[in-house]
Design a protein around this motif. Structure first.
Motif, mmCIF file in Angstrom:
data_model
loop_
_atom_site.group_PDB
_atom_site.id
_atom_site.type_symbol
_atom_site.label_atom_id
_atom_site.label_comp_id
_atom_site.label_asym_id
_atom_site.label_seq_id
_atom_site.Cartn_x
_atom_site.Cartn_y
_atom_site.Cartn_z
ATOM 1 N N VAL A 173 1.115 -1.268 0.116
ATOM 2 C CA VAL A 173 -0.020 0.275 0.015
ATOM 3 C C VAL A 173 0.637 1.281 -0.197
ATOM 4 C CG1 VAL A 173 -1.646 1.212 1.200
ATOM 5 C CG2 VAL A 173 -2.001 -0.868 0.976
ATOM 6 N N ASN A 174 1.885 1.129 0.852
ATOM 7 C CA ASN A 174 3.029 2.575 0.882
ATOM 8 C C ASN A 174 3.445 2.655 -0.874
ATOM 9 O OD1 ASN A 174 2.326 3.178 3.578
ATOM 10 N ND2 ASN A 174 3.842 1.533 4.511
ATOM 11 N N LEU A 175 3.629 1.463 -1.221
ATOM 12 C CA LEU A 175 4.270 2.024 -2.550
ATOM 13 C C LEU A 175 4.024 2.032 -3.466
ATOM 14 C CD1 LEU A 175 7.163 -1.457 -3.273
ATOM 15 C CD2 LEU A 175 7.805 1.212 -2.505
ATOM 16 N N VAL A 176 2.166 2.106 -3.112
ATOM 17 C CA VAL A 176 1.799 2.719 -4.329
ATOM 18 C C VAL A 176 1.184 4.240 -4.079
ATOM 19 C CG1 VAL A 176 -1.192 2.738 -5.074
ATOM 20 C CG2 VAL A 176 0.288 0.254 -4.900
ATOM 21 N N GLY A 194 15.678 21.375 3.055
ATOM 22 C CA GLY A 194 16.842 20.412 3.036
ATOM 23 C C GLY A 194 16.928 19.505 4.289
ATOM 24 N N ASP A 195 17.623 18.259 4.116
ATOM 25 C CA ASP A 195 17.364 17.369 4.574
ATOM 26 C C ASP A 195 15.617 16.247 4.993
ATOM 27 O OD1 ASP A 195 20.084 17.122 5.581
ATOM 28 O OD2 ASP A 195 19.131 17.847 7.527
ATOM 29 N N LEU A 196 15.139 16.221 4.371
ATOM 30 C CA LEU A 196 14.077 15.233 4.174
ATOM 31 C C LEU A 196 13.838 14.272 4.396
ATOM 32 C CD1 LEU A 196 13.716 16.223 0.122
ATOM 33 C CD2 LEU A 196 13.425 17.260 1.917
ATOM 34 N N VAL A 197 14.716 13.578 5.000
ATOM 35 C CA VAL A 197 15.435 12.570 5.860
ATOM 36 C C VAL A 197 16.233 12.589 6.673
ATOM 37 C CG1 VAL A 197 13.261 10.562 4.375
ATOM 38 C CG2 VAL A 197 16.423 10.682 4.141
ATOM 39 N N ASP A 198 15.941 11.197 7.566
ATOM 40 C CA ASP A 198 17.679 11.640 8.137
ATOM 41 C C ASP A 198 18.958 10.373 7.565
ATOM 42 O OD1 ASP A 198 18.997 12.299 11.022
ATOM 43 O OD2 ASP A 198 18.307 10.359 11.658
ATOM 44 N N ARG A 242 15.817 4.093 2.620
ATOM 45 C CA ARG A 242 14.797 4.105 0.911
ATOM 46 C C ARG A 242 13.714 3.788 1.883
ATOM 47 N NH1 ARG A 242 12.253 -1.008 0.318
ATOM 48 N NH2 ARG A 242 12.931 -1.540 1.608
ATOM 49 N N ARG A 243 13.648 3.080 3.070
ATOM 50 C CA ARG A 243 11.847 2.914 3.846
ATOM 51 C C ARG A 243 11.600 4.921 4.079
ATOM 52 N NH1 ARG A 243 11.879 0.205 8.136
ATOM 53 N NH2 ARG A 243 14.852 0.066 8.507
ATOM 54 N N GLN A 244 12.646 5.291 4.692
ATOM 55 C CA GLN A 244 12.464 6.307 4.712
ATOM 56 C C GLN A 244 12.022 7.422 3.395
ATOM 57 O OE1 GLN A 244 15.762 7.696 7.099
ATOM 58 N NE2 GLN A 244 14.681 6.932 9.275
ATOM 59 N N VAL A 245 12.575 7.158 2.240
ATOM 60 C CA VAL A 245 11.990 8.174 1.443
ATOM 61 C C VAL A 245 10.449 7.404 0.760
ATOM 62 C CG1 VAL A 245 12.724 8.207 -1.521
ATOM 63 C CG2 VAL A 245 14.194 8.658 0.738
ATOM 64 N N ILE A 246 10.353 6.683 1.179
ATOM 65 C CA ILE A 246 9.313 5.535 0.619
ATOM 66 C C ILE A 246 7.891 6.727 1.557
ATOM 67 C CG2 ILE A 246 7.289 4.269 0.737
ATOM 68 C CD1 ILE A 246 9.896 2.154 -0.330
ATOM 69 N N ASP A 247 8.149 6.871 3.221
ATOM 70 C CA ASP A 247 7.395 7.537 3.496
ATOM 71 C C ASP A 247 7.238 9.199 4.058
ATOM 72 O OD1 ASP A 247 5.946 5.016 5.247
ATOM 73 O OD2 ASP A 247 7.162 4.987 6.416
ATOM 74 N N PHE A 248 8.183 9.474 3.254
ATOM 75 C CA PHE A 248 8.263 10.805 2.620
ATOM 76 C C PHE A 248 7.502 11.599 1.392
ATOM 77 C CE2 PHE A 248 9.386 14.766 0.405
ATOM 78 C CZ PHE A 248 9.833 15.542 1.331
ATOM 79 N N LYS A 249 7.726 10.409 0.645
ATOM 80 C CA LYS A 249 6.336 10.431 -0.241
ATOM 81 C C LYS A 249 5.530 10.013 -0.845
ATOM 82 C CE LYS A 249 10.170 9.763 -3.864
ATOM 83 N NZ LYS A 249 10.325 9.127 -5.771
#
Length: 387
Positions: A76-79, A170-174, A183-190
């Motif tokens: 679901v998160n990836l979608v 800046g510093d979108l993820v840690d 990679r997992r943080q980026v998925i959630d940010f997006k």
């Protein structure tokens, strides 16, 4: 699936394809095996009853169920994350004025100033820092940052009038580049920020920070950022304002990317020559040139003086109106010969007494005003009265 059913077919039906003699011998072997097994079970149980088939423990069942639910949620998160759109190309953000010659002040694509408007400046969403820095957890999550970003997006969607854009400086993820946590943080940010554009039609502008490209950036780290979020430096224009986004990490450390960093320098100097053709010009970056005074001592949170003073002079002489930054996780800022530098605290983890929040920037006919608000206090009705 075909392999599964063909194997199943062979398991059940291959004995019937054997010659009769072979089937007879196999049948005897099976009888001997079954008889021996039952005798062994009888010796184990005094009452002679057959042993019951062992059942899977409840804990194992729960674990399996949880893993299945986690896998479903990941899908679901990836979608949801796939709805995030990269909106930069060839060093330009695509959601504002169409491309034109910036020297042509009468270009049809160039939008004129038509009255006050506002945008929201935020910084350091930095998914994962609250758990790692504030709570000191060895395996940090980022649920608190997710909730804070949701609050900010919901507030922006309810603003009247709607903001021209939301920028995260800046510093979108840690997590650092090229890690699984990243990679997992980026998925959630997006998946969280995809709602801003996809659902509410508010452009998102992403600035790269040191955690996004690394303290000592490499071309691999920069390429990862560009493939994930878009260009690391670019510009856009709207309402007779020139907005410039730069990669400030090059002014902290460029040893591994000297040629690429020089490309930004040349590009930036060329763009600065256009500033006086616009009503205002605003530079966005992650690391502040200074925190309170342009001649202050070098610090982790500012850019070294030997680099700082030269670029401040270039910005001032070009006619830059304001420079807006993040990185400090506190509110700060100062002036250089009438040019203001604004340091905005974090959406996420705080290093001082400020609350998580964002800044409302009002662009009016004679001035640009701005104020930082805690997340729960950000106004939804934007007034454009001058002080």
């Amino acid at each position: 699936m075909c392999f599964y059913f063909s194997s199943l077919f062979a398991c059940f039906f291959s004995p019937f394809c054997e010659p009769p003699t072979a089937r007879g011998e196999r049948y005897k072997e099976n009888l001997t095996f079954v008889s021996s097994s039952r005798e062994a079970e009888t010796r184990k149980k005094p009452n002679g009853h057959d042993a019951q088939q062992p059942t899977r423990p409840l804990e194992e069942h729960k674990t399996s169920t949880m893993e299945e639910e986690q896998q479903q949620q990941q899908q679901v998160n990836l979608v949801e994350a796939s709805k995030f759109r990269i909106r930069t190309s060839d060093r330009r953000h695509l959601d504002f004025d169409q491309e034109y010659d910036l020297n042509d002040t009468r270009a049809a694509q160039r939008s004129r100033y038509s009255g006050p408007f506002h945008f929201v400046q935020a910084a350091d969403s930095q998914f994962g820092m609250i758990d790692s820095y504030v709570h000191k957890r060895t395996e940090p999550g980022w649920s608190e940052e997710i909730e804070l970003c949701r609050q900010l997006i919901d507030t922006c969607s309810q603003m009247e009038p709607k903001p021209l854009f939301l920028i995260v400086c800046g510093d979108l993820v840690d997590a650092w580049p090229a890690t699984d946590v990243r990679r997992r943080q980026v998925i959630d940010f997006k998946r969280i920020f995809a709602r801003l554009d996809h659902q509410f039609d508010i452009p998102l502008v992403c600035v790269c920070g040191n955690h996004d490209v690394g303290d000592e950036p490499t071309m691999d780290g920069i390429l990862e950022f560009k493939q994930t979020f878009g260009d690391d430096y670019f510009y856009f224009t709207k309402n007779d304002v020139l907005f410039i986004v730069i990669n400030s990490q090059f002014y902290q450390h460029r040893l591994n990317v000297q040629d690429y960093a020089k490309e930004q320098d040349d590009w930036l100097e060329g763009l600065l020559s256009k500033c006086k053709l616009f009503k205002y010009s605003i530079v966005f970056e992650h690391i502040p040139w200074f925190l309170s005074h342009f001649d202050e001592e070098d610090d982790y949170f500012n850019i070294k003086r030997q680099v700082r003073l030269g670029w401040l002079r270039k910005f001032k002489d070009a006619g830059v109106t304001k420079i807006m930054c993040g990185h400090y996780h506190r509110n700060a800022g100062g002036w250089f010969e009438g040019m203001e530098l604004v340091v905005t605290s974090a959406i996420g983890a705080q290093c001082g007494s400020d609350a998580s929040g964002a800044r409302i920037v009002k662009v009016m006919d004679q001035t640009i005003e701005h104020q930082y608000y805690a997340m729960s206090e950000i106004p939804k009705k934007i007034e454009f009265t001058t002080n």
